[in-house]
Write an enzyme that holds these catalytic residues in place. Structure first.
Site, PDB file in Angstrom:
ATOM      1  N   CYS A 193       0.814  -1.217   0.000  1.00 35.83           N
ATOM      2  CA  CYS A 193       0.000   0.000   0.000  1.00 35.83           C
ATOM      3  C   CYS A 193       0.848   1.268   0.000  1.00 35.83           C
ATOM      4  CB  CYS A 193      -0.956  -0.017   1.196  1.00 35.83           C
ATOM      5  SG  CYS A 193      -2.310  -1.186   0.969  1.00 35.83           S
ATOM      6  N   LYS A 195       0.545   3.639  -3.137  1.00 36.67           N
ATOM      7  CA  LYS A 195      -0.573   4.544  -3.383  1.00 36.67           C
ATOM      8  C   LYS A 195      -0.088   5.942  -3.768  1.00 36.67           C
ATOM      9  CE  LYS A 195      -4.309   2.633  -0.531  1.00 36.67           C
ATOM     10  NZ  LYS A 195      -5.275   2.942   0.540  1.00 36.67           N
ATOM     11  N   THR A 252     -16.659  10.239   1.339  1.00 36.43           N
ATOM     12  CA  THR A 252     -15.873  10.250   2.587  1.00 36.43           C
ATOM     13  C   THR A 252     -14.638   9.368   2.509  1.00 36.43           C
ATOM     14  OG1 THR A 252     -17.254   8.482   3.535  1.00 36.43           O
ATOM     15  CG2 THR A 252     -17.901  10.765   3.997  1.00 36.43           C
ATOM     16  N   ASP A 275     -14.213   6.297   1.714  1.00 34.77           N
ATOM     17  CA  ASP A 275     -14.449   5.057   2.435  1.00 34.77           C
ATOM     18  C   ASP A 275     -13.755   3.888   1.748  1.00 34.77           C
ATOM     19  OD1 ASP A 275     -15.574   3.423   4.482  1.00 34.77           O
ATOM     20  OD2 ASP A 275     -17.322   4.721   4.520  1.00 34.77           O
ATOM     21  N   GLY A 311     -11.010 -12.702 -14.066  1.00 30.54           N
ATOM     22  CA  GLY A 311     -10.028 -11.651 -13.885  1.00 30.54           C
ATOM     23  C   GLY A 311      -9.500 -11.141 -15.206  1.00 30.54           C
ATOM     24  N   THR A 341      -5.500 -10.129 -17.220  1.00 30.77           N
ATOM     25  CA  THR A 341      -4.047 -10.166 -17.146  1.00 30.77           C
ATOM     26  C   THR A 341      -3.438  -9.286 -18.231  1.00 30.77           C
ATOM     27  OG1 THR A 341      -3.882 -12.071 -18.643  1.00 30.77           O
ATOM     28  CG2 THR A 341      -4.077 -12.531 -16.279  1.00 30.77           C
TER      29      THR A 341
END
Length: 354
Positions: free
Chosen positions: A21, A24, A52, A54, A143, A145
């Site tokens: 993370c 980001k 907000t 979230d 998914g 790829t």
């Protein structure tokens, strides 16, 4: 199919400019990017959108069901391929749990340098993610790829929750107690790991934490006295705590001494493993955070340290604290702890560290 990748592969973390993370986009930069976007349509059934910041979007399906939808992906935080997949999947599913939901299925997001990594390595990443989804009781139902310069893996995660039991980061009330489900320090320890300077005991604790599904969230969603919930991820405890304060319109106080930390975090921070993302988080959120005069730079770095697959931050009525902690313990979260409280309403909410 012939595997054309070299026999000696590079470390996964050497292929990414950032990990987990910590990849980001800085909050302040993201806010500027989004400021000129067209105001989105807000249908009546969109219960939770972008207002907000979230953890997931929530769409009311009917009187008894709402769909929780989210996505999360990033570059490697560790070198073990299976662990990378497990961590990324655990992190993605966390957003469903943070809304009080229960996952129902996932879709894989995969970008890999196919001429650099072997098919076996890429397969191990996907296998790790599938194992986590199986542990959550859901399938990876599809998914997409691509061939990319850096390894990227994550999930689109979908879940269900009763519309009356959706937990957001904007419902904290004055007098509430704050509970944190996991220990912090993931970004700092992963930085040390990437440089080969993390002791084995600390690495084991790190991996155990970031691969532990935030399953208490679904049960916490059933507790009426739980008023707000979010998961602490890329913006650190400081950033996500301030987001909860702003969303709820209340000042929030966190007792720094009560915040649980992964072993070796302070030592790794002192050795220079504070992340660049920590500094970016402070630049974005620091103006809304009050620090005690004796809190040093290392502690401030830990406060804003980006957490990959971090813990749930829960605001509950004081009388529900025992039930909330018992719920965490029942799911194996032995380090969950009360770390603060929600103060009065405020027109300019702040996060206070004491």
């Amino acid at each position: 199919m012939t595997d054309t990748a070299p026999k000696t592969e590079p470390r996964l973390t050497s292929l990414s400019h950032g990990g987990g993370c910590g990849c980001k986009i800085a909050p302040g930069v993201l806010e500027r990017i989004l400021s000129d976007t067209v105001v989105p349509l807000v249908p009546k059934d969109l219960m939770v959108g972008i207002a907000t910041a979230d953890d997931a979007a929530v769409w009311r399906l009917n009187d008894g069901q709402a769909l929780v939808a989210t996505t999360d992906f990033f570059m490697p935080i560790v070198d073990d391929a299976r662990d990378f997949g497990r961590i990324a999947a655990t992190n993605a599913l966390s957003d469903v749990y943070a809304m009080g939901g229960r996952p129902i299925l996932a879709l894989a997001i995969v970008g890999m340098p196919i001429k650099v990594l072997s098919e076996a390595t890429i397969g191990a990443i996907l296998k790790g993610g599938a194992e986590v989804c199986a542990a959550a009781g859901i399938p990876v139902a599809g998914g997409h790829t691509i061939d990319s310069a850096e390894p990227i893996y994550g999930l689109v995660a979908l879940g269900l929750v009763h519309p009356d039991r959706v937990k957001t980061n904007a419902g904290a009330r004055p007098g509430d107690v704050l509970v944190l489900g996991k220990r912090i320090g993931v970004g700092i320890l992963s930085g040390a790991l990437k440089k080969g300077q993390l002791p084995p005991f600390a690495e084991a604790e790190l991996i155990a934490s970031v691969t532990q599904l935030n399953t208490p969230g679904a049960d916490l969603g059933e507790i009426a006295a739980v008023h707000a919930m979010t998961d602490v991820t890329g913006f650190g405890l400081g950033g996500h705590g301030l987001e909860m304060a702003r969303g709820s319109g209340c000042d929030i106080e966190i007792c720094w001494a009560a915040v649980p930390r992964l072993p070796g975090v302070m030592e790794a921070a002192a050795e220079g493993h504070l992340t660049g993302a920590s500094g970016r988080n402070w630049a974005s959120y620091g103006a809304g955070i009050d620090l005690p005069a004796d809190l040093g730079d290392l502690d401030r770095g830990i406060l804003t340290d980006p957490q990959t697959s971090g813990g749930l931050l829960v605001a509950c009525a004081p009388e529900a604290l025992g039930e909330v902690l018992a719920t965490f313990r029942r799911h194996g979260f032995d380090h969950a702890a009360a770390v603060g409280r929600v103060l009065g309403e405020s027109a300019t909410p702040r996060l206070r560290i004491v």
